[in-house]
Write an enzyme that holds these catalytic residues in place. Structure first.
Site, PDB file in Angstrom:
ATOM      1  N   HIS A 261      17.604 -19.729   2.157  1.00 33.39           N
ATOM      2  CA  HIS A 261      18.754 -19.633   3.061  1.00 33.39           C
ATOM      3  C   HIS A 261      19.529 -20.952   2.992  1.00 33.39           C
ATOM      4  CE1 HIS A 261      16.348 -16.625   5.670  1.00 33.39           C
ATOM      5  NE2 HIS A 261      17.371 -15.963   5.175  1.00 33.39           N
TER       6      HIS A 261
ATOM      7  N   HIS B 167      18.002  -9.277  -0.681  1.00 29.04           N
ATOM      8  CA  HIS B 167      17.564 -10.045   0.495  1.00 29.04           C
ATOM      9  C   HIS B 167      17.271  -9.093   1.642  1.00 29.04           C
ATOM     10  CE1 HIS B 167      17.005 -13.674   2.830  1.00 29.04           C
ATOM     11  NE2 HIS B 167      17.778 -13.194   3.793  1.00 29.04           N
TER      12      HIS B 167
ATOM     13  N   HIS C  48      23.461 -16.272   1.782  1.00 35.38           N
ATOM     14  CA  HIS C  48      24.564 -16.339   2.751  1.00 35.38           C
ATOM     15  C   HIS C  48      25.705 -17.244   2.291  1.00 35.38           C
ATOM     16  CE1 HIS C  48      22.231 -13.837   5.318  1.00 35.38           C
ATOM     17  NE2 HIS C  48      21.342 -14.756   5.618  1.00 35.38           N
TER      18      HIS C  48
ATOM     19  N   ARG D 103      16.139 -26.470   7.158  1.00 35.33           N
ATOM     20  CA  ARG D 103      15.614 -26.794   8.490  1.00 35.33           C
ATOM     21  C   ARG D 103      14.111 -26.588   8.602  1.00 35.33           C
ATOM     22  NH1 ARG D 103      16.774 -23.003  11.532  1.00 35.33           N
ATOM     23  NH2 ARG D 103      17.877 -21.629  10.086  1.00 35.33           N
TER      24      ARG D 103
ATOM     25  N   HIS E 161      12.100 -21.401   3.287  1.00 36.50           N
ATOM     26  CA  HIS E 161      13.000 -20.648   4.177  1.00 36.50           C
ATOM     27  C   HIS E 161      14.406 -21.231   4.232  1.00 36.50           C
ATOM     28  CE1 HIS E 161      14.852 -19.528   8.075  1.00 36.50           C
ATOM     29  NE2 HIS E 161      14.281 -18.364   7.856  1.00 36.50           N
TER      30      HIS E 161
ATOM     31  N   HIS F 246      14.627  -8.608   5.277  1.00 37.96           N
ATOM     32  CA  HIS F 246      13.525  -8.829   6.218  1.00 37.96           C
ATOM     33  C   HIS F 246      13.187  -7.445   6.772  1.00 37.96           C
ATOM     34  CE1 HIS F 246      14.777 -12.946   5.808  1.00 37.96           C
ATOM     35  NE2 HIS F 246      15.894 -12.752   6.495  1.00 37.96           N
TER      36      HIS F 246
ATOM     37  N   GLN G 167      12.864  -6.160  10.573  1.00 42.14           N
ATOM     38  CA  GLN G 167      14.007  -6.158  11.479  1.00 42.14           C
ATOM     39  C   GLN G 167      14.697  -4.791  11.548  1.00 42.14           C
ATOM     40  OE1 GLN G 167      16.608  -9.526  10.736  1.00 42.14           O
ATOM     41  NE2 GLN G 167      14.887 -10.953  10.683  1.00 42.14           N
TER      42      GLN G 167
ATOM     43  N   ASP H  99      19.442  -7.703   4.356  1.00 42.74           N
ATOM     44  CA  ASP H  99      19.005  -8.693   5.338  1.00 42.74           C
ATOM     45  C   ASP H  99      18.311  -8.064   6.544  1.00 42.74           C
ATOM     46  OD1 ASP H  99      18.587 -10.975   6.788  1.00 42.74           O
ATOM     47  OD2 ASP H  99      20.630 -11.709   6.687  1.00 42.74           O
TER      48      ASP H  99
END
Length: 454
Positions: free
Chosen positions: A232, A54, A269, A210, A207, A56, A59, A320
């Protein structure tokens, strides 16, 4: 044909001495023999190199830049997220490629053979798609060409700002796609991978509960029938509360009832689960994608690894936000968080295996599953994703077997990594990526205007 000889190796059957391993021209393990005389490239301890499940990548350029606190707020995941949105709004495709290449290089130097990229930065600032819809996916693939890492690319579907299907906010509009445009984006990502070696994999990632609608979630696995599905799930308390208020179930309860969760799924997570959710989800065969350093940094909570693994749950490790990329440190954080919560020691050891051995076995198998890659074991036919420890290191010297793994996990860092192969590509030699100078030079150039603009 490439030949590696190891003083000891952790094969699919267990520890073996004087191991001669052959890598075929296709990047897979062609042969393994024990009790052999030294031949080829000589190493001390040879292990499966796990997947980083995992990431990104972008970042990484924020590392160390979000550690101050405002005067009128309590800092949290949600305030950090606003800073992250502001940062990414300035990123260009060239910068994304340079940052991703550095992240992949650091993963390899840390002992990971594969980058599973949870890729959601799709469009231009303002949300307008690039003329080439798959521009950013192509940049992640281009970074993998430079770094030589194995790539599992997960285009991320992000449509709404919450469970009530409110529009995306200003910081999110570079992510957004409706169902039709996202299907096109997945096709563009598949084409982007065609320039890479045969070990590259395409998956898909709704994703979170939500960010997409219920129908999209139910059909997500159909978009890439032969690839992994990542999501997620149950990361933050406000997320649990939002899903419960809108969908009348907790996130894991809703997912178990409504999604076809099986071994193709990797759920990221899972730091906000109740005991019965933990046990039920573990039984599905899905992988828990754990990112202990980021989960600690963002205050997510502590994954119940003791209960999950005792229920035969499968795990993988990711970095992450990439604030620190270190296989040893992720595993150390995972185990010590269990000890702190439960006031225990050796929380994840068993009577059969020490902590380091149990964790390395688990994340090697689980990471291969999460990456959809067929790796994670020293076995004929598997991809030659290999990690050699530097057994001359003062904390590893003269140690053997599981004790050496424990020393790597609990006393180690990236300086203990001697060599890493990804599908037979020997990208880390003597602890250093073979293209380090080129990659770090491009990264420095890319991040300077970003930092100057903060």
């Amino acid at each position: 044909m490439k030949i590696i000889w190891a003083e000891q190796a952790l094969t699919a059957e267990g520890w073996a001495k004087d191991v001669r391993l052959e890598i075929g021209t296709d990047g897979r393990i062609a042969d393994i023999q024990t009790n052999q005389r030294p031949d080829g490239h000589k190493v001390g301890t040879l292990l499966p190199a796990p997947a980083n499940s995992h990431s990104h990548a972008f970042q990484r350029a924020m590392a160390g830049l979000t550690e101050s606190r405002g005067t009128n707020v309590t800092d949290s995941f949600w305030t950090w997220r606003q800073l992250m949105f502001r940062f990414l709004d300035a990123l260009t495709p060239d910068q994304v490629e340079a940052i991703a290449a550095l992240v992949q290089m650091e993963m390899l130097e840390a002992g990971f053979a594969t980058n599973v990229e949870f890729h959601y930065l799709h469009h231009q600032p303002g949300g307008m798609p690039y003329d080439n819809l798959g521009e950013m996916a192509e940049r992640i693939a281009a970074a993998a060409e430079i770094s030589g890492i194995g790539l599992t690319l997960l285009p991320v579907h992000y449509q709404f700002g919450g469970c009530d299907q409110r529009p995306l906010g200003p910081g999110q509009i570079r992510f957004g796609n409706d169902a039709e445009q996202f299907a096109r984006l997945v096709g563009e990502a598949r084409e982007a991978l065609e320039t890479l070696p045969a070990d590259s994999v395409l998956g898909v990632a709704p994703h979170s509960l939500r960010a997409v609608g219920q129908n999209v979630l139910r059909g997500a696995a159909d978009l890439v029938p032969d690839g992994p599905v990542h999501l997620h799930l149950a990361e933050q308390l406000p997320e649990v509360e939002e899903v419960l208020a809108n969908w009348h179930a907790r996130p894991v309860e809703w997912a178990l009832e409504n999604l076809p969760i099986d071994s193709r799924w990797c759920l990221i997570h899972l730091t906000q689960m109740l005991p019965h959710e933990t046990e039920a989800l573990a039984k599905t065969g899905a992988v828990a994608g754990l990112c202990p350093l980021t989960e600690a940094s963002l205050g997510d909570g502590i994954f119940d690894a003791v209960r999950w693994m005792d229920a035969d749950g499968r795990i993988s490790i990711g970095s992450d936000s990439n604030i620190r990329i270190s296989l040893a440190e992720e595993l150390r954080q995972l185990d010590t968080s269990q000890r702190l919560r439960d006031h225990s020691r050796a929380a994840l050891a068993t009577t059969e295996h020490s902590t380091g051995r149990r964790l390395l076995d688990a994340i090697s198998a689980g990471g291969g599953q999460a990456a959809g890659r067929g790796s994670g074991r020293l076995e004929v036919g598997a991809w030659a994703d290999l990690l050699a420890l530097d057994t001359s290191h003062f904390d590893l010297a003269e140690l053997q077997g599981d004790t050496q793994l424990d020393s790597f996990v609990f006393a180690g860092d990236n300086t203990m990594i001697a060599d890493v192969w990804s599908a037979g590509r020997h990208m880390v030699q003597q602890g250093r990526h073979i293209h380090r100078d080129e990659i770090t030079k491009a990264y420095r150039k890319a991040v300077k205007p970003l930092r100057d603009g903060l």
